[in-house]
Design an enzyme around this catalytic site. Structure first.
Site, PDB file in Angstrom:
ATOM      1  N   HIS A  82     -82.248 -82.605 166.036  1.00 21.02           N
ATOM      2  CA  HIS A  82     -81.831 -83.175 164.756  1.00 21.02           C
ATOM      3  C   HIS A  82     -82.663 -84.421 164.473  1.00 21.02           C
ATOM      4  O   HIS A  82     -83.032 -85.150 165.385  1.00 21.02           O
ATOM      5  CB  HIS A  82     -80.341 -83.558 164.802  1.00 21.02           C
ATOM      6  CG  HIS A  82     -79.844 -84.196 163.532  1.00 21.02           C
ATOM      7  ND1 HIS A  82     -79.530 -83.464 162.417  1.00 21.02           N
ATOM      8  CD2 HIS A  82     -79.618 -85.498 163.220  1.00 21.02           C
ATOM      9  CE1 HIS A  82     -79.129 -84.288 161.462  1.00 21.02           C
ATOM     10  NE2 HIS A  82     -79.174 -85.520 161.918  1.00 21.02           N
ATOM     11  N   ASP A 161     -65.969 -84.300 158.729  1.00 14.46           N
ATOM     12  CA  ASP A 161     -67.159 -85.131 158.543  1.00 14.46           C
ATOM     13  C   ASP A 161     -67.635 -85.079 157.100  1.00 14.46           C
ATOM     14  O   ASP A 161     -68.021 -86.105 156.531  1.00 14.46           O
ATOM     15  CB  ASP A 161     -68.279 -84.671 159.484  1.00 14.46           C
ATOM     16  CG  ASP A 161     -69.586 -85.388 159.197  1.00 14.46           C
ATOM     17  OD1 ASP A 161     -69.616 -86.629 159.326  1.00 14.46           O
ATOM     18  OD2 ASP A 161     -70.565 -84.723 158.810  1.00 14.46           O
ATOM     19  N   ARG A 168     -67.329 -92.365 152.531  1.00 16.73           N
ATOM     20  CA  ARG A 168     -68.152 -93.513 152.910  1.00 16.73           C
ATOM     21  C   ARG A 168     -69.163 -93.842 151.817  1.00 16.73           C
ATOM     22  O   ARG A 168     -69.394 -95.012 151.491  1.00 16.73           O
ATOM     23  CB  ARG A 168     -68.903 -93.218 154.211  1.00 16.73           C
ATOM     24  CG  ARG A 168     -68.049 -93.267 155.461  1.00 16.73           C
ATOM     25  CD  ARG A 168     -68.758 -92.604 156.624  1.00 16.73           C
ATOM     26  NE  ARG A 168     -70.084 -93.159 156.846  1.00 16.73           N
ATOM     27  CZ  ARG A 168     -71.077 -92.499 157.455  1.00 16.73           C
ATOM     28  NH1 ARG A 168     -70.903 -91.261 157.883  1.00 16.73           N
ATOM     29  NH2 ARG A 168     -72.241 -93.075 157.625  1.00 16.73           N
ATOM     30  N   SER A 183     -70.883 -88.908 162.864  1.00 15.19           N
ATOM     31  CA  SER A 183     -71.209 -87.885 161.861  1.00 15.19           C
ATOM     32  C   SER A 183     -72.291 -86.945 162.394  1.00 15.19           C
ATOM     33  O   SER A 183     -72.145 -85.714 162.348  1.00 15.19           O
ATOM     34  CB  SER A 183     -71.679 -88.561 160.572  1.00 15.19           C
ATOM     35  OG  SER A 183     -72.096 -87.609 159.621  1.00 15.19           O
ATOM     36  N   LYS A 187     -71.578 -82.800 163.982  1.00 12.30           N
ATOM     37  CA  LYS A 187     -72.233 -81.594 163.440  1.00 12.30           C
ATOM     38  C   LYS A 187     -73.000 -80.845 164.525  1.00 12.30           C
ATOM     39  O   LYS A 187     -73.015 -79.620 164.555  1.00 12.30           O
ATOM     40  CB  LYS A 187     -73.161 -81.976 162.287  1.00 12.30           C
ATOM     41  CG  LYS A 187     -72.422 -82.373 161.011  1.00 12.30           C
ATOM     42  CD  LYS A 187     -73.345 -82.441 159.823  1.00 12.30           C
ATOM     43  CE  LYS A 187     -74.162 -83.694 159.774  1.00 12.30           C
ATOM     44  NZ  LYS A 187     -73.451 -84.864 159.256  1.00 12.30           N
TER      45      LYS A 187
END
Length: 434
Positions: A82, A161, A168, A183, A187
């Site tokens: 990621h 999330d 947010r 967050s 995921k």
């Protein structure tokens, strides 16, 4: 237990228990807890922080708030990658075929772009016919069949999330390390990984603007990984200039295709090799990082990585003739060369502003429902440290709207800072944390 007590505890800087966090996540996901109550708790977290244990409990609760993908059939060590996002980041398109060609299973769900950071799924969908919205069974079958599948997030992954992130954003509580870390990691856990390699981008084109904040975020995510039993490595990379030379969906696919055939920009190559070498290690395919990089280079040189990229595209309905002959991609209506007004050396590039220009041209989304224009974007001809002569091409704007083109021209030129003094090329890999 009720939400008012939980808000009061965090307001008063107390540590929330696992039970309190689970109560909040379950209640907010199913609608029993209102947005304004959730906003109060999120603001209290933003102001007062969280311990490592709280962050881990929040991460796990969000990860298991919806479906969780089981990838155990692909082995004990399932590795995911990621990036925290940046400008011109086409690394997944290049890296994942290399990893799959080396025998490491690649089962990756990716997202769409929002704002000036691009999304892998949007890039793949710029290839005619490529289907990102396949079902999970087909996704798993593809990995068993050819070793790789890249798809959109069609599962109901980490719905808590999604709700908290949107909240947010609406109350200006995005820039908070516990909330960012939970967050990202929720995921990744929901997507089935038990080993995670994270690219944490640093600089004016990244969310983390300085190395200190990037290290804090990295350490927080590594701590979550340890407490959750998910080995995590963070690679800190420089995002003070765009990655590679292209920004925009079709343009980045073309760059990825050229990179897999041996024509890879040096900064892209360094990031690909660093991330990939650690993916190979975590997957149990080799402990020597430098040897792993050599394997990747051999895979590229032999053409196996490019063949795997073609397999991936064809297997998900894409027309590989566009990859074999990138001139088949339709060009934007206007292609404009931006020329340098002075000679010298490129001292700095406003990467975030270039991302915003590309977004305004139509390559990105301001709102989730915005439609992407695959043809538009930017080509960067000069990078930090390059010499520039007056009249040289700084870059090329690809636009489909004449008014947007004119707005982009001056903005593009202003993104480049020219110095009379020689400028060193920036370091690409800024650190490894594990």
């Amino acid at each position: 237990m009720n939400i008012l007590e939980i808000i009061a505890d965090k307001r008063d800087k107390k540590e929330l228990s696992k039970e309190q966090i689970n109560f909040f996540i379950e209640g907010y996901t199913n609608g029993d807890i209102t947005d304004y109550q959730a906003a109060a708790l999120v603001m209290a977290i933003y102001l007062n922080g969280m311990t490592d244990e709280e962050i881990t409990n929040l991460t796990i609760a969000m990860a298991y708030s919806g479906e969780v993908l089981d990838l155990s059939k692909f082995g004990e060590n399932v590795v995911d990658k990621h990036s925290t996002g940046g400008i011109g980041d086409k690394i997944t398109l290049i890296l994942m075929p290399i990893i799959a060609a080396l025998g490491v299973p690649v089962a990756k769900m990716s997202g769409r772009g929002l704002g000036y950071t691009g999304g892998t799924i949007d890039k793949l969908e710029s290839i005619p016919g490529y289907n990102t919205q396949i079902c999970v069974d087909e996704f798993m079958e593809n990995v068993e069949k050819i070793g790789i599948s890249l798809m959109g997030q069609t599962l109901n992954l980490a719905p808590a999330d999604k709700k908290i992130y949107a909240l947010r954003d609406s109350i200006n509580c995005v820039g908070n390390i516990p909330l960012i870390a939970s967050s990202i990691m929720s995921k990744k856990i929901a997507a089935g990984a038990n080993k995670i390699v994270l690219e944490v981008t640093v600089g004016n084109g990244a969310f983390m603007k300085n190395i200190e904040d990037a290290k804090k975020l990295s350490q927080t995510m590594i701590n979550i990984g340890k407490l959750a039993g998910k080995e995590t490595v963070c690679i800190l990379t420089n995002m003070d200039e765009p990655l590679g030379y292209s920004i925009g969906n079709t343009l980045e696919v073309i760059e990825a295709a050229e990179a897999l055939q041996g024509d890879m920009e040096e900064d892209v190559k360094q990031v690909v090799l660093e991330l990939g070498s650690y993916m190979i290690k975590l997957a149990g395919f080799g402990d020597d990082i430098e040897a792993n990089k050599e394997k990747m280079i051999e895979c590229l040189d032999s053409g196996m990585a490019y063949i795997k990229f073609l397999e991936l595209i064809e297997n998900q309905g894409g027309d590989v003739s566009y990859i074999n002959d990138v001139s088949k991609f339709e060009n934007a209506k206007y292609i404009y060369q931006v020329l340098a007004d002075e000679s010298g050396y490129v001292k700095g590039i406003e990467a975030e502003k270039l991302g915003e220009i590309s977004c305004k041209l139509g390559a990105g989304r301001i709102k989730k429902e915005d439609v992407i224009d695959n043809q538009v974007g930017l080509i960067i001809n000069k990078k930090i440290g390059d010499s520039v002569e007056e009249g040289d091409v700084l870059g090329i704007i690809h636009a489909n709207d004449e008014e947007k083109l004119h707005c982009a021209i001056n903005e593009f030129k202003d993104c480049f800072k020219i110095s009379k003094e020689h400028v060193e090329r920036p370091q690409v890999i800024l650190g490894i944390m594990k």
